[in-house]
Design a protein around this motif. Structure first.
Motif, PDB file in Angstrom:
ATOM      1  N   LEU A   1       7.405 -14.835 -20.717  1.00 14.72           N
ATOM      2  CA  LEU A   1       7.773 -15.910 -19.790  1.00 14.72           C
ATOM      3  C   LEU A   1       6.577 -16.300 -18.918  1.00 14.72           C
ATOM      4  CD1 LEU A   1      11.357 -14.837 -18.636  1.00 14.72           C
ATOM      5  CD2 LEU A   1      10.746 -16.800 -20.069  1.00 14.72           C
ATOM      6  N   GLY A   2       5.750 -15.315 -18.550  1.00 12.45           N
ATOM      7  CA  GLY A   2       4.553 -15.630 -17.777  1.00 12.45           C
ATOM      8  C   GLY A   2       3.583 -16.488 -18.557  1.00 12.45           C
ATOM      9  N   VAL A   3       3.376 -16.143 -19.834  1.00 12.60           N
ATOM     10  CA  VAL A   3       2.498 -16.947 -20.685  1.00 12.60           C
ATOM     11  C   VAL A   3       3.084 -18.341 -20.873  1.00 12.60           C
ATOM     12  CG1 VAL A   3       1.454 -17.130 -22.969  1.00 12.60           C
ATOM     13  CG2 VAL A   3       1.602 -14.900 -21.847  1.00 12.60           C
ATOM     14  N   ALA A   4       4.398 -18.419 -21.053  1.00 14.01           N
ATOM     15  CA  ALA A   4       5.045 -19.720 -21.239  1.00 14.01           C
ATOM     16  C   ALA A   4       4.880 -20.593 -19.989  1.00 14.01           C
ATOM     17  CB  ALA A   4       6.523 -19.525 -21.560  1.00 14.01           C
ATOM     18  N   LEU A   5       5.049 -20.011 -18.807  1.00 18.59           N
ATOM     19  CA  LEU A   5       4.901 -20.798 -17.587  1.00 18.59           C
ATOM     20  C   LEU A   5       3.481 -21.301 -17.427  1.00 18.59           C
ATOM     21  CD1 LEU A   5       6.099 -21.868 -14.929  1.00 18.59           C
ATOM     22  CD2 LEU A   5       5.407 -19.718 -13.858  1.00 18.59           C
ATOM     23  N   ALA A   6       2.494 -20.510 -17.868  1.00 20.05           N
ATOM     24  CA  ALA A   6       1.091 -20.928 -17.746  1.00 20.05           C
ATOM     25  C   ALA A   6       0.842 -22.264 -18.434  1.00 20.05           C
ATOM     26  CB  ALA A   6       0.178 -19.850 -18.332  1.00 20.05           C
ATOM     27  N   HIS A   7       1.591 -22.565 -19.478  1.00 21.78           N
ATOM     28  CA  HIS A   7       1.397 -23.828 -20.189  1.00 21.78           C
ATOM     29  C   HIS A   7       1.805 -25.031 -19.333  1.00 21.78           C
ATOM     30  CE1 HIS A   7       0.755 -21.011 -23.253  1.00 21.78           C
ATOM     31  NE2 HIS A   7       1.936 -21.019 -23.829  1.00 21.78           N
ATOM     32  N   ALA A   8       2.680 -24.788 -18.351  1.00 14.57           N
ATOM     33  CA  ALA A   8       3.136 -25.883 -17.492  1.00 14.57           C
ATOM     34  C   ALA A   8       2.278 -26.049 -16.254  1.00 14.57           C
ATOM     35  CB  ALA A   8       4.592 -25.642 -17.074  1.00 14.57           C
ATOM     36  N   ILE A   9       1.362 -25.121 -16.008  1.00 11.74           N
ATOM     37  CA  ILE A   9       0.525 -25.160 -14.810  1.00 11.74           C
ATOM     38  C   ILE A   9      -0.751 -25.932 -15.126  1.00 11.74           C
ATOM     39  CG2 ILE A   9      -0.669 -23.780 -13.075  1.00 11.74           C
ATOM     40  CD1 ILE A   9       1.237 -21.497 -13.697  1.00 11.74           C
ATOM     41  N   PRO A  10      -1.032 -27.016 -14.410  1.00 11.58           N
ATOM     42  CA  PRO A  10      -2.174 -27.862 -14.779  1.00 11.58           C
ATOM     43  C   PRO A  10      -3.537 -27.281 -14.429  1.00 11.58           C
ATOM     44  CG  PRO A  10      -1.077 -28.728 -12.830  1.00 11.58           C
ATOM     45  CD  PRO A  10      -0.216 -27.606 -13.337  1.00 11.58           C
ATOM     46  N   ASN A  11      -3.631 -26.464 -13.374  1.00  5.65           N
ATOM     47  CA  ASN A  11      -4.925 -25.924 -12.954  1.00  5.65           C
ATOM     48  C   ASN A  11      -4.709 -24.681 -12.102  1.00  5.65           C
ATOM     49  OD1 ASN A  11      -4.583 -26.881 -10.083  1.00  5.65           O
ATOM     50  ND2 ASN A  11      -4.608 -28.860 -11.141  1.00  5.65           N
ATOM     51  N   PRO A  12      -5.752 -23.847 -11.950  1.00  3.23           N
ATOM     52  CA  PRO A  12      -5.606 -22.616 -11.183  1.00  3.23           C
ATOM     53  C   PRO A  12      -5.224 -22.844  -9.728  1.00  3.23           C
ATOM     54  CG  PRO A  12      -7.591 -22.534 -12.526  1.00  3.23           C
ATOM     55  CD  PRO A  12      -7.081 -23.934 -12.599  1.00  3.23           C
ATOM     56  N   GLU A  13      -5.663 -23.974  -9.150  1.00  4.57           N
ATOM     57  CA  GLU A  13      -5.358 -24.244  -7.746  1.00  4.57           C
ATOM     58  C   GLU A  13      -3.860 -24.418  -7.495  1.00  4.57           C
ATOM     59  OE1 GLU A  13      -9.461 -25.014  -8.669  1.00  4.57           O
ATOM     60  OE2 GLU A  13      -7.634 -25.897  -9.528  1.00  4.57           O
ATOM     61  N   SER A  14      -3.163 -24.957  -8.470  1.00  6.83           N
ATOM     62  CA  SER A  14      -1.722 -25.179  -8.302  1.00  6.83           C
ATOM     63  C   SER A  14      -0.888 -24.009  -8.803  1.00  6.83           C
ATOM     64  CB  SER A  14      -1.297 -26.455  -9.041  1.00  6.83           C
ATOM     65  OG  SER A  14      -1.542 -26.337 -10.434  1.00  6.83           O
ATOM     66  N   ALA A  15      -1.538 -23.003  -9.395  1.00  8.97           N
ATOM     67  CA  ALA A  15      -0.795 -21.872  -9.955  1.00  8.97           C
ATOM     68  C   ALA A  15       0.089 -21.161  -8.928  1.00  8.97           C
ATOM     69  CB  ALA A  15      -1.760 -20.878 -10.603  1.00  8.97           C
ATOM     70  N   PRO A  16      -0.395 -20.882  -7.697  1.00  5.21           N
ATOM     71  CA  PRO A  16       0.481 -20.202  -6.733  1.00  5.21           C
ATOM     72  C   PRO A  16       1.778 -20.953  -6.470  1.00  5.21           C
ATOM     73  CG  PRO A  16      -1.788 -20.128  -5.974  1.00  5.21           C
ATOM     74  CD  PRO A  16      -1.766 -21.041  -7.160  1.00  5.21           C
ATOM     75  N   ALA A  17       1.705 -22.280  -6.389  1.00  3.72           N
ATOM     76  CA  ALA A  17       2.914 -23.062  -6.126  1.00  3.72           C
ATOM     77  C   ALA A  17       3.898 -22.950  -7.282  1.00  3.72           C
ATOM     78  CB  ALA A  17       2.544 -24.523  -5.877  1.00  3.72           C
ATOM     79  N   TYR A  18       3.399 -23.078  -8.503  1.00  4.33           N
ATOM     80  CA  TYR A  18       4.276 -22.995  -9.669  1.00  4.33           C
ATOM     81  C   TYR A  18       4.900 -21.601  -9.790  1.00  4.33           C
ATOM     82  CZ  TYR A  18       2.938 -27.501 -11.749  1.00  4.33           C
ATOM     83  OH  TYR A  18       2.774 -28.841 -12.012  1.00  4.33           O
ATOM     84  N   VAL A  19       4.063 -20.578  -9.653  1.00  2.80           N
ATOM     85  CA  VAL A  19       4.554 -19.208  -9.831  1.00  2.80           C
ATOM     86  C   VAL A  19       5.561 -18.846  -8.747  1.00  2.80           C
ATOM     87  CG1 VAL A  19       3.886 -16.783  -9.829  1.00  2.80           C
ATOM     88  CG2 VAL A  19       2.508 -18.452 -11.063  1.00  2.80           C
ATOM     89  N   ASN A  20       5.249 -19.154  -7.497  1.00  5.51           N
ATOM     90  CA  ASN A  20       6.154 -18.802  -6.402  1.00  5.51           C
ATOM     91  C   ASN A  20       7.445 -19.597  -6.457  1.00  5.51           C
ATOM     92  OD1 ASN A  20       4.548 -16.823  -5.194  1.00  5.51           O
ATOM     93  ND2 ASN A  20       3.355 -18.342  -4.091  1.00  5.51           N
ATOM     94  N   ALA A  21       7.390 -20.795  -7.019  1.00  6.12           N
ATOM     95  CA  ALA A  21       8.613 -21.588  -7.164  1.00  6.12           C
ATOM     96  C   ALA A  21       9.606 -20.923  -8.104  1.00  6.12           C
ATOM     97  CB  ALA A  21       8.276 -22.990  -7.671  1.00  6.12           C
TER      98      ALA A  21
END
Length: 253
Positions: free
Chosen positions: A152-172
């Protein structure tokens, strides 16, 4: 001429490198080792003498630690590796890319195992919680939870556009689950609408399975539904992880 390194040897070397990098990163070591202890200490002080509440907290933090070590770390790492072009460059090296990813995932699995051991030991020696009553069931749920949240973590990474926005996506994804899934309280006491939502979340079923094995001594049959739900989430995550995987940085497209 140097003999080619076998796949397992390349994966093992990458795993060892990831472990060294982990221990040399103070923030990673803190979240991987000290954070579970800190949470147990805080809730142990809050619920001192309230064994029923401590029996809820310890399996809850164990489940949260598994999700954090796998889902959260891999979503960050895969996004960063992709956007920095590391995954793309790997395809031009002799090292099998699958061996590299296996070493990366193995590091996350090792962190999950370490955190689970810490929670079990600290829960028993510091908070007085009983030893896990069904070790086999606990290990099975931990293994299935690790596999589920890894993909699921690898799958979510595909939806994250860049490292800067990763915290927002992951915490959401991460924060609502630990608040709803009964990590810090008995989910049975939550309003019905919260319980209904929680039943759709994989972390809820991991916590229920760990709680049944660690506290109540329940075997796999008693929590077969939770095991099935985790398996279905893992299957869906695996499909999305494979279908959405990209070696190319999105910024370069």
């Amino acid at each position: 001429m140097t003999a080619a390194v076998p796949w397992w040897g390349a994966a093992w070397r990458q795993f060892r490198l990831e472990r060294r990098m982990f221990w040399r990163n103070p923030s990673a070591a803190f979240f991987g080792v000290l954070l579970p202890l800190g949470l147990l200490a805080i809730f142990g002080a809050v619920f001192a003498g309230r064994d029923e509440d401590l029996d809820v907290i310890v399996p809850g933090i164990a489940g949260m630690s598994v999700m954090s070590a796998t889902f959260t770390s891999l979503a960050y790492n895969v996004t960063t590796l992709r956007e920095r072009g590391i995954l793309k460059r790997l395809r031009g090296t002799p090292m099998p890319t699958s061996a590299y990813l296996a070493g990366l995932a193995g590091n996350a699995v090792a962190n999950a195992a370490l955190q689970l051991v810490i929670v079990v030991l600290a829960g028993h020696f510091l908070l007085g919680v009983v030893w896990p009553q069904a070790w086999g069931a606990m290990l099975v749920f931990a293994a299935v939870g690790v596999a589920c949240f890894t993909v699921l973590g690898v799958a979510l990474a595909h939806a994250i556009p860049n490292p800067e926005s990763a915290p927002a996506y992951v915490n959401a994804v991460f924060l609502p689950q630990i608040l709803i899934a009964g990590v810090f309280y008995d989910a049975a006491e939550a309003p019905q609408v919260i319980r209904d939502i929680a039943q759709a979340l994989p972390l809820t079923h991991l916590v229920e399975g760990l709680s049944g094995a660690m506290i109540d001594g329940e075997g796999l049959a008693a929590n077969a539904v939770s095991l099935l739900v985790l398996g279905l989430w893992g299957l869906a995550g695996a499909v999305l992880a494979v279908r959405g995987f990209s070696w190319e940085a999105r910024r370069g497209r």
